[in-house]
Design an enzyme around this catalytic site. Sequence first.
Site, short mmCIF file in Angstrom:
data_model
loop_
_atom_site.label_atom_id
_atom_site.label_comp_id
_atom_site.label_asym_id
_atom_site.label_seq_id
_atom_site.Cartn_x
_atom_site.Cartn_y
_atom_site.Cartn_z
N ARG A 32 -0.02 55.38 -22.37
CA ARG A 32 -1.25 54.63 -22.11
C ARG A 32 -1.13 54.01 -20.73
O ARG A 32 -0.10 54.14 -20.07
CB ARG A 32 -1.56 53.59 -23.22
CG ARG A 32 -0.45 52.95 -23.97
CD ARG A 32 0.45 52.06 -23.17
NE ARG A 32 -0.27 51.09 -22.36
CZ ARG A 32 0.19 50.51 -21.29
NH1 ARG A 32 1.40 50.80 -20.83
NH2 ARG A 32 -0.52 49.65 -20.61
N GLY A 33 -2.22 53.35 -20.30
CA GLY A 33 -2.28 52.86 -18.92
C GLY A 33 -3.01 53.90 -18.09
O GLY A 33 -2.66 55.10 -18.14
N ALA A 34 -4.04 53.45 -17.34
CA ALA A 34 -4.95 54.40 -16.70
C ALA A 34 -4.26 55.47 -15.85
O ALA A 34 -4.49 56.67 -16.06
CB ALA A 34 -6.01 53.64 -15.90
N ARG A 75 -9.83 59.17 -24.36
CA ARG A 75 -10.05 57.72 -24.15
C ARG A 75 -11.17 57.55 -23.12
O ARG A 75 -11.05 58.04 -22.00
CB ARG A 75 -8.75 57.05 -23.71
CG ARG A 75 -7.65 57.18 -24.77
CD ARG A 75 -6.56 56.16 -24.59
NE ARG A 75 -7.01 54.80 -24.79
CZ ARG A 75 -6.30 53.73 -24.45
NH1 ARG A 75 -5.13 53.87 -23.87
NH2 ARG A 75 -6.75 52.51 -24.67
N GLN A 190 0.76 45.00 -25.67
CA GLN A 190 1.36 45.65 -24.50
C GLN A 190 2.19 44.67 -23.67
O GLN A 190 3.16 45.06 -23.02
CB GLN A 190 0.27 46.26 -23.59
CG GLN A 190 -0.42 47.49 -24.15
CD GLN A 190 -1.69 47.14 -24.86
OE1 GLN A 190 -1.83 46.05 -25.41
NE2 GLN A 190 -2.64 48.05 -24.89
N ASP A 231 -8.71 49.69 -15.36
CA ASP A 231 -9.01 50.99 -15.98
C ASP A 231 -10.18 51.69 -15.31
O ASP A 231 -10.28 52.92 -15.35
CB ASP A 231 -9.29 50.83 -17.47
CG ASP A 231 -7.97 50.73 -18.21
OD1 ASP A 231 -7.36 49.66 -18.20
OD2 ASP A 231 -7.54 51.78 -18.74
N ASN A 241 -10.63 46.09 -17.45
CA ASN A 241 -9.19 46.10 -17.73
C ASN A 241 -9.00 45.61 -19.16
O ASN A 241 -9.96 45.28 -19.85
CB ASN A 241 -8.44 45.22 -16.72
CG ASN A 241 -6.93 45.41 -16.80
OD1 ASN A 241 -6.45 46.54 -16.80
ND2 ASN A 241 -6.17 44.34 -16.91
N LYS A 242 -7.77 45.57 -19.60
CA LYS A 242 -7.45 45.23 -20.99
C LYS A 242 -8.19 43.98 -21.45
O LYS A 242 -8.32 43.01 -20.70
CB LYS A 242 -5.93 45.00 -21.09
CG LYS A 242 -5.39 44.67 -22.47
CD LYS A 242 -5.85 45.60 -23.56
CE LYS A 242 -5.56 47.06 -23.29
NZ LYS A 242 -6.32 47.96 -24.21
O1 MRU Z 1 -5.17 50.39 -23.69
P1 MRU Z 1 -4.18 50.55 -22.57
O2 MRU Z 1 -2.82 50.06 -22.92
O3 MRU Z 1 -4.18 51.96 -22.03
O4 MRU Z 1 -4.75 49.62 -21.43
C1 MRU Z 1 -4.02 49.51 -20.23
C2 MRU Z 1 -4.58 48.53 -19.27
O5 MRU Z 1 -5.55 47.87 -19.53
C3 MRU Z 1 -3.91 48.48 -17.93
O6 MRU Z 1 -3.97 47.19 -17.40
C4 MRU Z 1 -4.61 49.45 -16.97
O7 MRU Z 1 -4.73 50.72 -17.55
C5 MRU Z 1 -3.88 49.58 -15.69
S1 MRU Z 1 -2.32 50.36 -15.89
C6 MRU Z 1 -1.58 50.46 -14.37
#
Ligand code: MRU
Length: 343
Positions: A32-34, A75, A190, A231, A241-242
């Site tokens: 996970r993470g963009a 996603r 996370q 994201d 973002n999250k």
């Molecule tokens: O749901 P996730 O864990 O994929 O969400 C991740 C985030 O919100 C991160 O902050 C974002 O993707 C940037 S990762 C460098």
Amino acid sequence: MLDQRLLPHQVVYHTYTNHAEVAAAIRDMVIRGAPAIGVAAAMGIALGVERSHAKTLEELEREFESICEGMGRTRPTAVDLFWAIARFRRRFTELAGQSQRQGHPGSLDTIRRGMVDEALQVHEERRAADKAIGAFGAALLPRDGRVMTQCNAGALATAGIGTALGVIRTAFAQGSLLNVLVPETRPYLQGARLTAWELQQEGIPLTLITDNMVGHFLKTGEVGSVVVGADRIAANGDTANKIGTYPMAVLAREHGVPFYVAAPISTLDLSIPSGAQIPIEQRAQEEVTHLAGVRVAADVPAAHPAFDVTPAALIAAIITERGVARQPYESALRDLAGPKKSR
Ligand code: MRU
């Protein structure tokens, strides 16, 4: 892939041999993470084409389309996923053109090899982007004191040193005496599971807090700055973002703490004017009602929007690998993105 669902208790790697497994791993948050989602999608598409049994270009084209569609359904918010798919569509078209001109049966191999090379190049570029983001961002952080982040925007979430955590990591390597305030980031944790683990591995001092302590620490905790990942960033700078990032930005503004977003150019979505057009992923209620598979809530309906949108007005700067954008974001982001955004 390192299975992020099992961290920090278990370090388990999976090897995937087909694109459908990679798509499922993205959807189920093994990875996970963009930016990491973008790299995984690139690898998954390349794997699908490399392993395809197609005999003709038409067959391969049909398979390629269905692989891309499958990846695109994993996603919805992280635009790096769609950036990777669009890049592979362009590259496939170029390679298919070359193969048609060559006109011999072995030419499908050129496409197969070309897809794999493209995925490896995406990976390399992401690593370089993180390094550059780290260098630009570190210059903005205080030399000591506390810095707050959200979720995990570290090495686990990219292909390199991380975006927000890459900034912190670079500042730390340059001698800054920082302590990182890490909110646990309910409901998926996370922060508690991934960011805390990652910083601990790196020997970077941190303090874990619960999400409802964010306001308290921004008010009293001598936080020098906040730095988070993204994201999807709309043309006007509004940033998804999250979930929990938006209230953090509001509280940072209230207490005069600069709030920075660190993200690669691939996270920009200049096709949408504002954050209102960003699709917000809705995840399973059980992620809210249960912790590690155990129900902690009463048996009631729950909601889990996985992201929120921070208005550009609350963001002091957006740190990219090509430099730092400040208000007004529309022109600054377009300048940074330039013609190269398509790559
Ligand atoms: O749901 P996730 O864990 O994929 O969400 C991740 C985030 O919100 C991160 O902050 C974002 O993707 C940037 S990762 C460098």
